[in-house]
Design a protein around this motif. Structure first.
Motif, PDB file in Angstrom:
ATOM      1  N   GLY A 113       0.799  -1.211   0.000  1.00  0.00           N
ATOM      2  CA  GLY A 113       0.000   0.000   0.000  1.00  0.00           C
ATOM      3  C   GLY A 113       0.833   1.262   0.000  1.00  0.00           C
ATOM      4  O   GLY A 113       0.537   2.213   0.716  1.00  0.00           O
ATOM      5  N   TYR A 114       1.873   1.288  -0.798  1.00  0.00           N
ATOM      6  CA  TYR A 114       2.784   2.421  -0.838  1.00  0.00           C
ATOM      7  C   TYR A 114       2.480   3.299  -2.045  1.00  0.00           C
ATOM      8  O   TYR A 114       2.344   2.807  -3.163  1.00  0.00           O
ATOM      9  CB  TYR A 114       4.234   1.920  -0.900  1.00  0.00           C
ATOM     10  N   ASP A 115       2.384   4.615  -1.818  1.00  0.00           N
ATOM     11  CA  ASP A 115       2.149   5.561  -2.911  1.00  0.00           C
ATOM     12  C   ASP A 115       3.472   5.873  -3.595  1.00  0.00           C
ATOM     13  O   ASP A 115       4.381   6.453  -2.974  1.00  0.00           O
ATOM     14  CB  ASP A 115       1.529   6.861  -2.393  1.00  0.00           C
ATOM     15  N   VAL A 116       3.578   5.473  -4.859  1.00  0.00           N
ATOM     16  CA  VAL A 116       4.782   5.749  -5.638  1.00  0.00           C
ATOM     17  C   VAL A 116       4.489   6.987  -6.489  1.00  0.00           C
ATOM     18  O   VAL A 116       3.725   6.920  -7.451  1.00  0.00           O
ATOM     19  CB  VAL A 116       5.182   4.549  -6.521  1.00  0.00           C
ATOM     20  N   TYR A 117       5.087   8.081  -6.104  1.00  0.00           N
ATOM     21  CA  TYR A 117       4.876   9.357  -6.794  1.00  0.00           C
ATOM     22  C   TYR A 117       5.751   9.435  -8.032  1.00  0.00           C
ATOM     23  O   TYR A 117       6.682   8.640  -8.194  1.00  0.00           O
ATOM     24  CB  TYR A 117       5.175  10.515  -5.834  1.00  0.00           C
ATOM     25  N   PRO A 118       5.457  10.373  -8.935  1.00  0.00           N
ATOM     26  CA  PRO A 118       6.274  10.520 -10.153  1.00  0.00           C
ATOM     27  C   PRO A 118       7.763  10.659  -9.819  1.00  0.00           C
ATOM     28  O   PRO A 118       8.133  11.322  -8.845  1.00  0.00           O
ATOM     29  CB  PRO A 118       5.727  11.799 -10.794  1.00  0.00           C
ATOM     30  N   LEU A 119       8.570   9.976 -10.623  1.00  0.00           N
ATOM     31  CA  LEU A 119      10.031   9.965 -10.498  1.00  0.00           C
ATOM     32  C   LEU A 119      10.513   9.355  -9.186  1.00  0.00           C
ATOM     33  O   LEU A 119      11.578   9.686  -8.678  1.00  0.00           O
ATOM     34  CB  LEU A 119      10.606  11.370 -10.680  1.00  0.00           C
ATOM     35  N   ARG A 120       9.721   8.417  -8.646  1.00  0.00           N
ATOM     36  CA  ARG A 120      10.091   7.716  -7.420  1.00  0.00           C
ATOM     37  C   ARG A 120      10.033   6.210  -7.647  1.00  0.00           C
ATOM     38  O   ARG A 120       9.400   5.737  -8.569  1.00  0.00           O
ATOM     39  CB  ARG A 120       9.161   8.089  -6.260  1.00  0.00           C
ATOM     40  N   ARG A 121      10.671   5.476  -6.725  1.00  0.00           N
ATOM     41  CA  ARG A 121      10.707   4.016  -6.784  1.00  0.00           C
ATOM     42  C   ARG A 121      10.363   3.427  -5.421  1.00  0.00           C
ATOM     43  O   ARG A 121      10.553   4.067  -4.400  1.00  0.00           O
ATOM     44  CB  ARG A 121      12.108   3.512  -7.144  1.00  0.00           C
ATOM     45  N   ALA A 122       9.927   2.170  -5.454  1.00  0.00           N
ATOM     46  CA  ALA A 122       9.746   1.372  -4.242  1.00  0.00           C
ATOM     47  C   ALA A 122      10.304  -0.014  -4.545  1.00  0.00           C
ATOM     48  O   ALA A 122      10.045  -0.568  -5.619  1.00  0.00           O
ATOM     49  CB  ALA A 122       8.282   1.291  -3.859  1.00  0.00           C
ATOM     50  N   THR A 123      11.070  -0.571  -3.605  1.00  0.00           N
ATOM     51  CA  THR A 123      11.727  -1.858  -3.838  1.00  0.00           C
ATOM     52  C   THR A 123      11.405  -2.844  -2.721  1.00  0.00           C
ATOM     53  O   THR A 123      11.468  -2.501  -1.550  1.00  0.00           O
ATOM     54  CB  THR A 123      13.254  -1.675  -3.929  1.00  0.00           C
ATOM     55  N   ALA A 124      11.065  -4.063  -3.128  1.00  0.00           N
ATOM     56  CA  ALA A 124      10.878  -5.180  -2.204  1.00  0.00           C
ATOM     57  C   ALA A 124      12.124  -6.065  -2.291  1.00  0.00           C
ATOM     58  O   ALA A 124      12.681  -6.255  -3.372  1.00  0.00           O
ATOM     59  CB  ALA A 124       9.644  -5.984  -2.587  1.00  0.00           C
ATOM     60  N   VAL A 125      12.560  -6.589  -1.158  1.00  0.00           N
ATOM     61  CA  VAL A 125      13.699  -7.510  -1.108  1.00  0.00           C
ATOM     62  C   VAL A 125      13.163  -8.840  -0.626  1.00  0.00           C
ATOM     63  O   VAL A 125      12.595  -8.934   0.460  1.00  0.00           O
ATOM     64  CB  VAL A 125      14.806  -6.998  -0.160  1.00  0.00           C
ATOM     65  N   LEU A 126      13.333  -9.876  -1.453  1.00  0.00           N
ATOM     66  CA  LEU A 126      12.751 -11.185  -1.135  1.00  0.00           C
ATOM     67  C   LEU A 126      13.829 -12.245  -0.990  1.00  0.00           C
ATOM     68  O   LEU A 126      14.798 -12.258  -1.755  1.00  0.00           O
ATOM     69  CB  LEU A 126      11.762 -11.570  -2.224  1.00  0.00           C
ATOM     70  N   TYR A 127      13.608 -13.134  -0.013  1.00  0.00           N
ATOM     71  CA  TYR A 127      14.527 -14.241   0.241  1.00  0.00           C
ATOM     72  C   TYR A 127      13.818 -15.554  -0.060  1.00  0.00           C
ATOM     73  O   TYR A 127      12.664 -15.746   0.305  1.00  0.00           O
ATOM     74  CB  TYR A 127      14.991 -14.224   1.702  1.00  0.00           C
ATOM     75  N   ALA A 128      14.560 -16.440  -0.716  1.00  0.00           N
ATOM     76  CA  ALA A 128      14.045 -17.766  -1.046  1.00  0.00           C
ATOM     77  C   ALA A 128      15.196 -18.761  -0.922  1.00  0.00           C
ATOM     78  O   ALA A 128      16.351 -18.366  -0.759  1.00  0.00           O
ATOM     79  CB  ALA A 128      13.469 -17.771  -2.459  1.00  0.00           C
ATOM     80  N   ALA A 129      14.870 -20.043  -1.014  1.00  0.00           N
ATOM     81  CA  ALA A 129      15.902 -21.072  -0.908  1.00  0.00           C
ATOM     82  C   ALA A 129      15.521 -22.269  -1.762  1.00  0.00           C
ATOM     83  O   ALA A 129      14.346 -22.503  -2.044  1.00  0.00           O
ATOM     84  CB  ALA A 129      16.085 -21.495   0.548  1.00  0.00           C
ATOM     85  N   GLY A 130      16.541 -23.011  -2.157  1.00  0.00           N
ATOM     86  CA  GLY A 130      16.334 -24.218  -2.946  1.00  0.00           C
ATOM     87  C   GLY A 130      17.618 -25.015  -3.017  1.00  0.00           C
ATOM     88  O   GLY A 130      18.674 -24.542  -2.568  1.00  0.00           O
ATOM     89  N   PRO A 131      17.561 -26.214  -3.591  1.00  0.00           N
ATOM     90  CA  PRO A 131      18.783 -27.003  -3.761  1.00  0.00           C
ATOM     91  C   PRO A 131      19.770 -26.238  -4.643  1.00  0.00           C
ATOM     92  O   PRO A 131      19.388 -25.667  -5.668  1.00  0.00           O
ATOM     93  CB  PRO A 131      18.307 -28.276  -4.466  1.00  0.00           C
ATOM     94  N   GLU A 132      21.022 -26.197  -4.248  1.00  0.00           N
ATOM     95  CA  GLU A 132      22.026 -25.405  -4.964  1.00  0.00           C
ATOM     96  C   GLU A 132      22.110 -25.767  -6.449  1.00  0.00           C
ATOM     97  O   GLU A 132      22.265 -24.895  -7.301  1.00  0.00           O
ATOM     98  CB  GLU A 132      23.399 -25.555  -4.308  1.00  0.00           C
ATOM     99  N   ALA A 133      21.963 -27.038  -6.782  1.00  0.00           N
ATOM    100  CA  ALA A 133      22.048 -27.469  -8.183  1.00  0.00           C
ATOM    101  C   ALA A 133      20.925 -26.898  -9.044  1.00  0.00           C
ATOM    102  O   ALA A 133      21.065 -26.778 -10.254  1.00  0.00           O
ATOM    103  CB  ALA A 133      22.027 -28.998  -8.256  1.00  0.00           C
ATOM    104  N   ALA A 134      19.794 -26.537  -8.441  1.00  0.00           N
ATOM    105  CA  ALA A 134      18.646 -26.023  -9.193  1.00  0.00           C
ATOM    106  C   ALA A 134      18.680 -24.507  -9.365  1.00  0.00           C
ATOM    107  O   ALA A 134      17.864 -23.954 -10.106  1.00  0.00           O
ATOM    108  CB  ALA A 134      17.347 -26.429  -8.491  1.00  0.00           C
ATOM    109  N   LEU A 135      19.601 -23.810  -8.724  1.00  0.00           N
ATOM    110  CA  LEU A 135      19.587 -22.350  -8.727  1.00  0.00           C
ATOM    111  C   LEU A 135      20.189 -21.721  -9.980  1.00  0.00           C
ATOM    112  O   LEU A 135      20.213 -20.497 -10.105  1.00  0.00           O
ATOM    113  CB  LEU A 135      20.284 -21.807  -7.480  1.00  0.00           C
ATOM    114  N   SER A 136      20.636 -22.544 -10.912  1.00  0.00           N
ATOM    115  CA  SER A 136      21.118 -21.974 -12.178  1.00  0.00           C
ATOM    116  C   SER A 136      19.943 -21.547 -13.057  1.00  0.00           C
ATOM    117  O   SER A 136      20.131 -20.824 -14.029  1.00  0.00           O
ATOM    118  CB  SER A 136      21.998 -22.977 -12.922  1.00  0.00           C
ATOM    119  N   ARG A 137      18.732 -21.988 -12.720  1.00  0.00           N
ATOM    120  CA  ARG A 137      17.507 -21.571 -13.414  1.00  0.00           C
ATOM    121  C   ARG A 137      16.501 -21.097 -12.375  1.00  0.00           C
ATOM    122  O   ARG A 137      16.024 -21.888 -11.562  1.00  0.00           O
ATOM    123  CB  ARG A 137      16.886 -22.720 -14.191  1.00  0.00           C
TER     124      ARG A 137
END
Length: 173
Positions: free
Chosen positions: A91-115
């Motif tokens: 629910g963030y108001d992004v005004y002209p010439l502004r940005r909003a960034t989400a930072v997300l964490y996930a995990a998986g088997p290391e061999a699968a992280l090339s895709r």
């Protein structure tokens, strides 16, 4: 035919003039508040989702847990999403010439992280925007297809496009 974006590409929304979105900075990283017990034996990674307003009016943006789907590996299995460590845009108001960034964490088997495929459905001013998808992988260079013209036939974007085209042809045959 719809083709996915490469991690790092901006995607403009026709229905919201000036609004654009990108998934970027896909990298291996440990979460700031410690590992979730459910991620035992998995490799953590993080990525950012940035919403930018290049238009003339403000947009109220929602990017929460149910709007993001992350698939990994050749079979497209679901990644473990660490919602506790992730930071959203709610629910963030992004005004002209502004940005909003989400930072997300996930995990998986290391061999699968090339895709890694990230699919997002943004909610803008209480309306659902079209779903968008980005493809990349841990250890792959980030950037747009225009910035890497020498990648050609071997680029990830080209491989994904060919795969989707082949799937569509099989579906019509």
């Amino acid at each position: 035919m719809y083709e996915p974006n490469v991690v790092g590409d901006w995607q403009e929304y026709d229905e919201h003039s000036g609004l654009r979105l990108r998934v970027h900075r896909l990298e291996q990283a440990e979460p700031p508040r410690g590992r979730d017990d459910a991620a035992e034996g998995l490799t953590y990674f993080r990525f950012r989702v940035t919403v930018e307003n290049r238009g003339t009016e403000r947009f109220c943006v929602h990017l929460e847990d149910g709007q993001i789907d992350v698939r990994i590996g050749a079979d497209g299995e679901s990644a473990f999403m660490d919602w506790r460590n992730s930071q959203f845009v709610e629910g963030y108001d992004v005004y002209p010439l502004r940005r909003a960034t989400a930072v997300l964490y996930a995990a998986g088997p290391e061999a699968a992280l090339s895709r890694v495929d990230v699919q997002i459905q943004l909610r803008v001013d209480d309306e659902w925007a079209d779903r968008r998808m980005w493809s990349g992988g841990i250890g792959l260079p980030e950037g747009t297809a225009c910035a890497q013209p020498s990648a050609g036939r071997d680029s990830l974007a080209h491989q994904v496009s060919n795969f989707l085209r082949d799937q569509a042809e099989e579906g019509t045959a």
